[in-house]
Design a protein around this motif. Sequence first.
Motif, mmCIF file in Angstrom:
data_model
loop_
_atom_site.group_PDB
_atom_site.id
_atom_site.type_symbol
_atom_site.label_atom_id
_atom_site.label_comp_id
_atom_site.label_asym_id
_atom_site.label_seq_id
_atom_site.Cartn_x
_atom_site.Cartn_y
_atom_site.Cartn_z
ATOM 1 N N HIS A 73 0.831 -1.207 0.000
ATOM 2 C CA HIS A 73 0.000 0.000 0.000
ATOM 3 C C HIS A 73 0.866 1.258 0.000
ATOM 4 O O HIS A 73 0.634 2.184 -0.783
ATOM 5 C CB HIS A 73 -0.937 -0.015 1.206
ATOM 6 C CG HIS A 73 -1.748 1.233 1.351
ATOM 7 N ND1 HIS A 73 -2.851 1.489 0.568
ATOM 8 C CD2 HIS A 73 -1.602 2.305 2.161
ATOM 9 C CE1 HIS A 73 -3.351 2.669 0.899
ATOM 10 N NE2 HIS A 73 -2.615 3.180 1.862
ATOM 11 N N LEU A 74 1.840 1.282 0.869
ATOM 12 C CA LEU A 74 2.710 2.458 0.947
ATOM 13 C C LEU A 74 3.448 2.699 -0.367
ATOM 14 O O LEU A 74 3.438 3.809 -0.898
ATOM 15 C CB LEU A 74 3.720 2.304 2.081
ATOM 16 C CG LEU A 74 4.786 3.398 2.121
ATOM 17 C CD1 LEU A 74 4.162 4.764 2.369
ATOM 18 C CD2 LEU A 74 5.829 3.076 3.156
ATOM 19 N N LEU A 75 4.079 1.672 -0.895
ATOM 20 C CA LEU A 75 4.866 1.855 -2.118
ATOM 21 C C LEU A 75 3.992 2.222 -3.307
ATOM 22 O O LEU A 75 4.426 2.945 -4.196
ATOM 23 C CB LEU A 75 5.707 0.613 -2.392
ATOM 24 C CG LEU A 75 6.892 0.484 -1.418
ATOM 25 C CD1 LEU A 75 7.417 -0.939 -1.374
ATOM 26 C CD2 LEU A 75 7.988 1.463 -1.780
ATOM 27 N N ALA A 76 2.742 1.776 -3.317
ATOM 28 C CA ALA A 76 1.819 2.143 -4.397
ATOM 29 C C ALA A 76 1.439 3.618 -4.327
ATOM 30 O O ALA A 76 1.085 4.223 -5.342
ATOM 31 C CB ALA A 76 0.563 1.273 -4.345
ATOM 32 N N GLU A 77 1.503 4.208 -3.142
ATOM 33 C CA GLU A 77 1.143 5.615 -2.969
ATOM 34 C C GLU A 77 2.272 6.579 -3.316
ATOM 35 O O GLU A 77 2.037 7.767 -3.459
ATOM 36 C CB GLU A 77 0.680 5.861 -1.529
ATOM 37 C CG GLU A 77 -0.671 5.257 -1.252
ATOM 38 C CD GLU A 77 -1.294 5.792 0.018
ATOM 39 O OE1 GLU A 77 -0.595 6.386 0.862
ATOM 40 O OE2 GLU A 77 -2.513 5.625 0.153
ATOM 41 N N ILE A 78 3.483 6.095 -3.424
ATOM 42 C CA ILE A 78 4.613 6.974 -3.711
ATOM 43 C C ILE A 78 4.606 7.320 -5.197
ATOM 44 O O ILE A 78 4.711 6.449 -6.040
ATOM 45 C CB ILE A 78 5.940 6.329 -3.291
ATOM 46 C CG1 ILE A 78 5.956 6.117 -1.766
ATOM 47 C CG2 ILE A 78 7.128 7.172 -3.752
ATOM 48 C CD1 ILE A 78 7.142 5.337 -1.262
ATOM 49 N N ARG A 79 4.453 8.609 -5.470
ATOM 50 C CA ARG A 79 4.431 9.119 -6.842
ATOM 51 C C ARG A 79 5.355 10.306 -6.950
ATOM 52 O O ARG A 79 5.287 11.185 -6.109
ATOM 53 C CB ARG A 79 3.007 9.544 -7.240
ATOM 54 C CG ARG A 79 2.053 8.382 -7.325
ATOM 55 C CD ARG A 79 2.320 7.562 -8.572
ATOM 56 N NE ARG A 79 1.419 6.424 -8.662
ATOM 57 C CZ ARG A 79 1.835 5.162 -8.616
ATOM 58 N NH1 ARG A 79 3.094 4.881 -8.489
ATOM 59 N NH2 ARG A 79 0.977 4.182 -8.720
ATOM 60 N N PRO A 80 6.203 10.375 -7.942
ATOM 61 C CA PRO A 80 6.435 9.317 -8.927
ATOM 62 C C PRO A 80 6.919 8.035 -8.231
ATOM 63 O O PRO A 80 7.511 8.087 -7.163
ATOM 64 C CB PRO A 80 7.506 9.877 -9.849
ATOM 65 C CG PRO A 80 7.702 11.306 -9.478
ATOM 66 C CD PRO A 80 7.062 11.544 -8.168
#
Length: 151
Positions: free
Chosen positions: A16-23
């Motif tokens: 979940h956390l890594l999916a939220e990091i943008r870019p």
Amino acid sequence: MNMQQAADRADGILDHLLAEIRPEVRWVHGPTTTGGCDVTRRRAVMTVVSAERRGNFLGLVERSWRASGYRFESVNNDPEAPAVFARTEDGFGVGLVVGGEGQVFFEVDSPCVEVSEVADPTSRATAALDAGAEGIPRPRVRSPFWSAGAP
């Protein structure tokens, strides 16, 4: 909850956390460790996060954790090696540590659970390790945003 279920929950927290990091950033699995009744999952970011972008990165993670209801327990504001530690509502410890050359490491520790076998994570890493590599190398993936200003 047994150790495998706790490992799955830890993987979900990290996913979940890594999916939220943008870019987005590229990452690899770190070692899984087990204790007498707990399990720890780890991930290492292989994208270079420059000193100039480190504050942005930490702020993004902090906002994500606050939105998820995590309780912050400790913050190390060292400019070279900052770290943030928090706890989920169901007792999982989450941590972010910036190591050498600005490499970011995430760790999720379970509370004490029923002892069981623990399988390797099933989520696919987004960066590759060199065949035969011992340990996790320093970050080497460049990002136009996260690596801005880095040598």
